[in-house]
Design a protein around this motif. Sequence first.
Motif, PDB file in Angstrom:
ATOM      1  N   GLY A  95       0.793  -1.220   0.000  1.00 56.28           N
ATOM      2  CA  GLY A  95       0.000   0.000   0.000  1.00 56.28           C
ATOM      3  C   GLY A  95       0.830   1.277   0.000  1.00 56.28           C
ATOM      4  O   GLY A  95       0.322   2.348   0.344  1.00 56.28           O
ATOM      5  N   GLN A  96       2.087   1.185  -0.426  1.00 56.43           N
ATOM      6  CA  GLN A  96       2.957   2.358  -0.393  1.00 56.43           C
ATOM      7  C   GLN A  96       2.515   3.445  -1.370  1.00 56.43           C
ATOM      8  O   GLN A  96       2.559   4.631  -1.035  1.00 56.43           O
ATOM      9  CB  GLN A  96       4.410   1.957  -0.676  1.00 56.43           C
ATOM     10  CG  GLN A  96       5.011   1.052   0.380  1.00 56.43           C
ATOM     11  CD  GLN A  96       4.905   1.635   1.786  1.00 56.43           C
ATOM     12  OE1 GLN A  96       5.083   2.820   1.993  1.00 56.43           O
ATOM     13  NE2 GLN A  96       4.584   0.788   2.749  1.00 56.43           N
ATOM     14  N   LEU A 100       1.247   7.176  -0.730  1.00 55.01           N
ATOM     15  CA  LEU A 100       1.884   8.284  -1.429  1.00 55.01           C
ATOM     16  C   LEU A 100       0.832   9.218  -2.043  1.00 55.01           C
ATOM     17  O   LEU A 100       0.988  10.435  -2.029  1.00 55.01           O
ATOM     18  CB  LEU A 100       2.805   7.727  -2.522  1.00 55.01           C
ATOM     19  CG  LEU A 100       3.661   8.685  -3.310  1.00 55.01           C
ATOM     20  CD1 LEU A 100       4.685   9.375  -2.406  1.00 55.01           C
ATOM     21  CD2 LEU A 100       4.388   7.927  -4.428  1.00 55.01           C
ATOM     22  N   TYR A 101      -0.235   8.630  -2.545  1.00 52.40           N
ATOM     23  CA  TYR A 101      -1.329   9.409  -3.150  1.00 52.40           C
ATOM     24  C   TYR A 101      -2.387   9.808  -2.126  1.00 52.40           C
ATOM     25  O   TYR A 101      -3.384  10.419  -2.478  1.00 52.40           O
ATOM     26  CB  TYR A 101      -1.953   8.631  -4.318  1.00 52.40           C
ATOM     27  CG  TYR A 101      -1.187   8.848  -5.593  1.00 52.40           C
ATOM     28  CD1 TYR A 101      -1.673   9.676  -6.590  1.00 52.40           C
ATOM     29  CD2 TYR A 101       0.054   8.258  -5.785  1.00 52.40           C
ATOM     30  CE1 TYR A 101      -0.958   9.903  -7.748  1.00 52.40           C
ATOM     31  CE2 TYR A 101       0.786   8.477  -6.938  1.00 52.40           C
ATOM     32  CZ  TYR A 101       0.277   9.300  -7.916  1.00 52.40           C
ATOM     33  OH  TYR A 101       1.000   9.543  -9.066  1.00 52.40           O
ATOM     34  N   GLU A 102      -2.157   9.435  -0.888  1.00 52.12           N
ATOM     35  CA  GLU A 102      -3.026   9.813   0.221  1.00 52.12           C
ATOM     36  C   GLU A 102      -4.481   9.391  -0.010  1.00 52.12           C
ATOM     37  O   GLU A 102      -5.421  10.127   0.277  1.00 52.12           O
ATOM     38  CB  GLU A 102      -2.938  11.318   0.477  1.00 52.12           C
ATOM     39  CG  GLU A 102      -1.527  11.778   0.793  1.00 52.12           C
ATOM     40  CD  GLU A 102      -1.384  13.282   0.873  1.00 52.12           C
ATOM     41  OE1 GLU A 102      -2.368  13.975   1.195  1.00 52.12           O
ATOM     42  OE2 GLU A 102      -0.266  13.762   0.606  1.00 52.12           O
ATOM     43  N   VAL A 103      -4.640   8.185  -0.534  1.00 48.21           N
ATOM     44  CA  VAL A 103      -5.974   7.647  -0.778  1.00 48.21           C
ATOM     45  C   VAL A 103      -6.561   7.215   0.564  1.00 48.21           C
ATOM     46  O   VAL A 103      -6.003   6.339   1.232  1.00 48.21           O
ATOM     47  CB  VAL A 103      -5.930   6.453  -1.759  1.00 48.21           C
ATOM     48  CG1 VAL A 103      -7.300   5.817  -1.910  1.00 48.21           C
ATOM     49  CG2 VAL A 103      -5.392   6.918  -3.106  1.00 48.21           C
ATOM     50  N   PRO A 104      -7.672   7.830   0.964  1.00 52.60           N
ATOM     51  CA  PRO A 104      -8.233   7.504   2.278  1.00 52.60           C
ATOM     52  C   PRO A 104      -8.884   6.127   2.294  1.00 52.60           C
ATOM     53  O   PRO A 104      -9.314   5.609   1.262  1.00 52.60           O
ATOM     54  CB  PRO A 104      -9.270   8.596   2.507  1.00 52.60           C
ATOM     55  CG  PRO A 104      -9.653   9.045   1.139  1.00 52.60           C
ATOM     56  CD  PRO A 104      -8.445   8.843   0.266  1.00 52.60           C
ATOM     57  N   ARG A 105      -8.968   5.569   3.476  1.00 53.59           N
ATOM     58  CA  ARG A 105      -9.695   4.312   3.656  1.00 53.59           C
ATOM     59  C   ARG A 105     -11.178   4.642   3.717  1.00 53.59           C
ATOM     60  O   ARG A 105     -11.557   5.762   4.010  1.00 53.59           O
ATOM     61  CB  ARG A 105      -9.212   3.602   4.919  1.00 53.59           C
ATOM     62  CG  ARG A 105      -7.726   3.187   4.761  1.00 53.59           C
ATOM     63  CD  ARG A 105      -7.236   2.279   5.831  1.00 53.59           C
ATOM     64  NE  ARG A 105      -7.815   0.959   5.868  1.00 53.59           N
ATOM     65  CZ  ARG A 105      -7.498  -0.054   5.053  1.00 53.59           C
ATOM     66  NH1 ARG A 105      -6.618   0.122   4.115  1.00 53.59           N
ATOM     67  NH2 ARG A 105      -8.060  -1.234   5.186  1.00 53.59           N
TER      68      ARG A 105
END
Length: 151
Positions: A95-96, A100-105
């Motif tokens: 999930g790096q 890096l793209y700051e994709v939220p959960r």
Amino acid sequence: MLHVGQPAPDFTLNTTDGTPFRLADRRGRHLVLYFYPKDDTPGCTAEACSFRDQYEDFQDLGSDVVGISSDSEASHQKFTKKHRLPFPLLADPGGQVRKLYEVPRALLGLLPGRVTFVIDREGVVRYIFNSLSGATDHVRHAKEVLAGLPK
């Protein structure tokens, strides 16, 4: 999360055939980069097949399509073959790149989020769409944005 107008962070991940995909190598063409939760689940299958069914439209708009999830290369191979996907899926097992793209959960942090980025040919983020439930809406929104960008 990243903002429109920011440079898209560079990364390298493996494709379904094990070859490396590096974002910086894709300059000169637009890119729809979509993060999705998991191979072969109903929403993710609908999204991938919608991208597949409209893939030629994306090509005509001067754009490539790439999907990213934390599934393995083997899982991506099976998913790609089963649904005849004409675009690469990238394995991000740790999930790096998602980080890096700051994709939220999503769903109280239980699921990886579903976010689509439209990146122009200079590598700048031009659009971000975040919706877990609107899986096929990602395709429509991306096409609309690309239609407004120079080929």
